[in-house]
Design a protein around this motif. Structure first.
Motif, PDB file in Angstrom:
ATOM      1  N   GLU A   1       0.830  -1.203   0.000  1.00 43.21           N
ATOM      2  CA  GLU A   1       0.000   0.000   0.000  1.00 43.21           C
ATOM      3  C   GLU A   1       0.867   1.257   0.000  1.00 43.21           C
ATOM      4  OE1 GLU A   1      -3.554   2.019   2.738  1.00 43.21           O
ATOM      5  OE2 GLU A   1      -2.533   0.191   3.401  1.00 43.21           O
ATOM      6  N   ALA A   2       1.930   1.261   0.797  1.00 46.17           N
ATOM      7  CA  ALA A   2       2.804   2.436   0.892  1.00 46.17           C
ATOM      8  C   ALA A   2       3.593   2.665  -0.393  1.00 46.17           C
ATOM      9  CB  ALA A   2       3.758   2.280   2.075  1.00 46.17           C
ATOM     10  N   GLN A   3       4.006   1.590  -1.055  1.00 46.66           N
ATOM     11  CA  GLN A   3       4.730   1.773  -2.320  1.00 46.66           C
ATOM     12  C   GLN A   3       3.791   2.257  -3.426  1.00 46.66           C
ATOM     13  OE1 GLN A   3       7.738   2.078  -2.575  1.00 46.66           O
ATOM     14  NE2 GLN A   3       8.941   0.579  -1.446  1.00 46.66           N
TER      15      GLN A   3
ATOM     16  N   ARG B   1       0.510   2.414 -17.558  1.00 47.69           N
ATOM     17  CA  ARG B   1      -0.778   1.730 -17.379  1.00 47.69           C
ATOM     18  C   ARG B   1      -1.849   2.643 -16.790  1.00 47.69           C
ATOM     19  NH1 ARG B   1       0.830  -1.827 -13.902  1.00 47.69           N
ATOM     20  NH2 ARG B   1       0.124  -0.552 -12.133  1.00 47.69           N
ATOM     21  N   ASP B   2      -1.492   3.385 -15.741  1.00 48.38           N
ATOM     22  CA  ASP B   2      -2.490   4.146 -14.988  1.00 48.38           C
ATOM     23  C   ASP B   2      -2.632   5.597 -15.440  1.00 48.38           C
ATOM     24  OD1 ASP B   2      -2.686   1.815 -13.575  1.00 48.38           O
ATOM     25  OD2 ASP B   2      -1.613   2.535 -11.810  1.00 48.38           O
TER      26      ASP B   2
ATOM     27  N   GLU C   1      -3.789  13.341  -6.523  1.00 52.35           N
ATOM     28  CA  GLU C   1      -3.422  12.203  -5.689  1.00 52.35           C
ATOM     29  C   GLU C   1      -4.655  11.591  -5.030  1.00 52.35           C
ATOM     30  OE1 GLU C   1       0.105  11.199  -2.427  1.00 52.35           O
ATOM     31  OE2 GLU C   1      -0.208  13.260  -3.142  1.00 52.35           O
ATOM     32  N   ARG C   2      -5.567  12.426  -4.552  1.00 53.85           N
ATOM     33  CA  ARG C   2      -6.792  11.918  -3.940  1.00 53.85           C
ATOM     34  C   ARG C   2      -7.656  11.198  -4.969  1.00 53.85           C
ATOM     35  NH1 ARG C   2      -6.544  16.672  -0.535  1.00 53.85           N
ATOM     36  NH2 ARG C   2      -7.559  17.921  -2.179  1.00 53.85           N
ATOM     37  N   GLN C   3      -7.765  11.767  -6.162  1.00 51.07           N
ATOM     38  CA  GLN C   3      -8.559  11.125  -7.208  1.00 51.07           C
ATOM     39  C   GLN C   3      -8.026   9.733  -7.535  1.00 51.07           C
ATOM     40  OE1 GLN C   3      -8.381  13.816 -10.534  1.00 51.07           O
ATOM     41  NE2 GLN C   3      -9.595  15.406  -9.527  1.00 51.07           N
TER      42      GLN C   3
ATOM     43  N   SER D   1      -8.246   3.896  -7.219  1.00 51.54           N
ATOM     44  CA  SER D   1      -7.589   2.627  -6.914  1.00 51.54           C
ATOM     45  C   SER D   1      -8.390   1.824  -5.888  1.00 51.54           C
ATOM     46  CB  SER D   1      -6.191   2.895  -6.371  1.00 51.54           C
ATOM     47  OG  SER D   1      -5.543   1.709  -5.990  1.00 51.54           O
ATOM     48  N   ALA D   2      -8.958   2.520  -4.889  1.00 50.16           N
ATOM     49  CA  ALA D   2      -9.746   1.828  -3.860  1.00 50.16           C
ATOM     50  C   ALA D   2     -11.010   1.230  -4.450  1.00 50.16           C
ATOM     51  CB  ALA D   2     -10.087   2.811  -2.744  1.00 50.16           C
TER      52      ALA D   2
END
Length: 402
Positions: free
Chosen positions: A148-150, A186-187, A392-394, A399-400
């Protein structure tokens, strides 16, 4: 020497003849060592920065009632208030010899990289995250799992790169096993060129691109950063700058400027130090990262200014690498038998000392990480930093939901 050094904690020493001495006030970190012979004792006194690691590797010194990590915690906790003359002398010598020790021309850089990064590829899969991110993770809460941190680290970097449209051309200097490059493709829809001097990493990164179906968007090359002659919309370098060497900082930032389009954005992520210019620990330089050096910001900003690049943002990541290394150290311990089968017990002790020594350097000494956003035109990014946090929040929520 130990009576002067160890004021906090509890430190037991069993001497070569079997006698025992205890140091410290009994409060805080606790550890002990058994020094097995006079040769080891002399090495520890004359050059503790090199001798302690070698003594542990060769079992001339063994921890008692704990681990080497416990020993290093006691030592580093006390070194914050006391500087051994031998350590100070070696630090001064290291700074004087910097033009030689950190020359790091193209051929020497490739040799230095091979020393650490061309080890058996399975080794790193046994203690890194699944994406094999071999650099400081990012812990927004502080209790994230390593994966998660990476992932958060990559989102944090991507937000600072302002990947605001598809098909941006990105250069990844020191691309490792390709994880960041593949994520940006990819993202975020980027087209990424990753360069490395590690043949082991190059082969793995190319295989991963093909496996992920991204070979048309990501390419990897065996190339020194100074040889790159193309221009890119974005440039990122994560965990590579520590191998550049102070004498080469002007060439590094000249490369960034030359390869960055006029409206481009670059992001540099590196280990640094709080307490000003120093020298690489001699054991680390000999066994882990030859030619390596983690600079103070004061050593970095001058060459940036002279390059003509504009600094858009600087962030200091405190304690994030200590948390990252704690994860790696625990995973290494859990897989120690498998790693010993790849190499041997001495190699395992070397890596244990490296991981523990690095962790306490970030948790108890002056090491940290910094991220510097660079550009050629100060209008290349919005006026405020809000765009970083919003993107970053988006990405985190997206991702979640996946």
């Amino acid at each position: 020497m130990l009576a002067r050094l160890v004021r906090r904690g509890a430190f037991l020493v069993v001497w070569p003849g079997g006698t025992r001495s205890e140091y410290g006030d009994g409060e805080g970190f606790r550890a002990g060592i058994h020094i097995k012979n006079e040769q080891t004792l002399r090495a520890l006194v004359l050059n503790p920065g090199l001798g302690l690691g070698e003594a542990y590797m060769d079992e001339g010194m063994v921890p008692v009632n704990g681990t080497i990590h416990d020993v290093l915690c006691v030592m580093m906790d006390n070194l914050r208030d006391f500087n051994l003359p031998s350590l100070a002398f070696n630090a001064r010598l290291g700074r004087l010899l910097r033009p030689l020790l950190q020359a790091n021309g193209a051929s020497q850089s490739k040799h230095n990289v091979a020393h650490h990064y061309d080890l058996n590829g399975r080794l790193y899969s046994l203690f890194l995250d699944r994406d094999r991110q071999y650099s400081c993770a990012y812990f927004p809460r502080g209790d994230e799992a390593l994966e998660e941190a990476q992932a958060a680290k990559k989102r944090h970097i991507a937000a600072k790169l302002l990947l605001d449209r598809p098909d941006l051309e990105v250069l990844d200097i020191g691309c490792g096993w390709g994880g960041t490059a593949l994520t940006l493709a990819r993202d975020y829809g980027a087209r990424v060129t990753g360069i490395t001097l590690s043949e082991e990493q190059l082969a793995a990164a190319r295989a991963r691109a093909t496996e992920a179906g991204l070979a048309d968007r990501v390419s990897f090359e065996l190339m020194d950063y100074r040889a790159m002659d193309r221009q890119f919309d974005r440039i990122v370098s994560v965990g590579m700058f520590e191998h550049v060497g102070v004498p080469n900082f002007p060439a590094f930032f000249a490369t960034i400027k030359r390869c960055l389009k006029p409206d481009g954005v670059a992001l540099l992520h590196s280990i640094g130090r709080f307490e000003g210019p120093g020298a690489t620990n001699p054991w680390i330089a000999k066994y882990i990262f030859p030619g390596g050096y983690s600079p103070a910001l004061s050593e970095v900003l001058g060459p940036v200014e002279k390059s003509g690049l504009v600094i858009g943002d600087i962030e200091i990541l405190r304690l994030h690498y200590a948390k990252t290394l704690a994860h790696w150290r625990r995973r290494f311990s859990a897989n120690r038998d498998a790693i010993a089968s790849l190499y041997d017990e001495r190699f395992c002790r070397m890596f244990e000392f490296y991981l523990s020594g690095s962790e306490v350097s970030f948790s108890l000494a002056d090491h940290m990480n910094f991220q510097i956003q660079l550009m050629r035109d100060q209008e290349a990014v919005p006026l405020t930093r809000d765009y970083m946090f919003e993107r970053e929040r988006q990405e985190k929520f997206a991702s979640a939901s996946d």
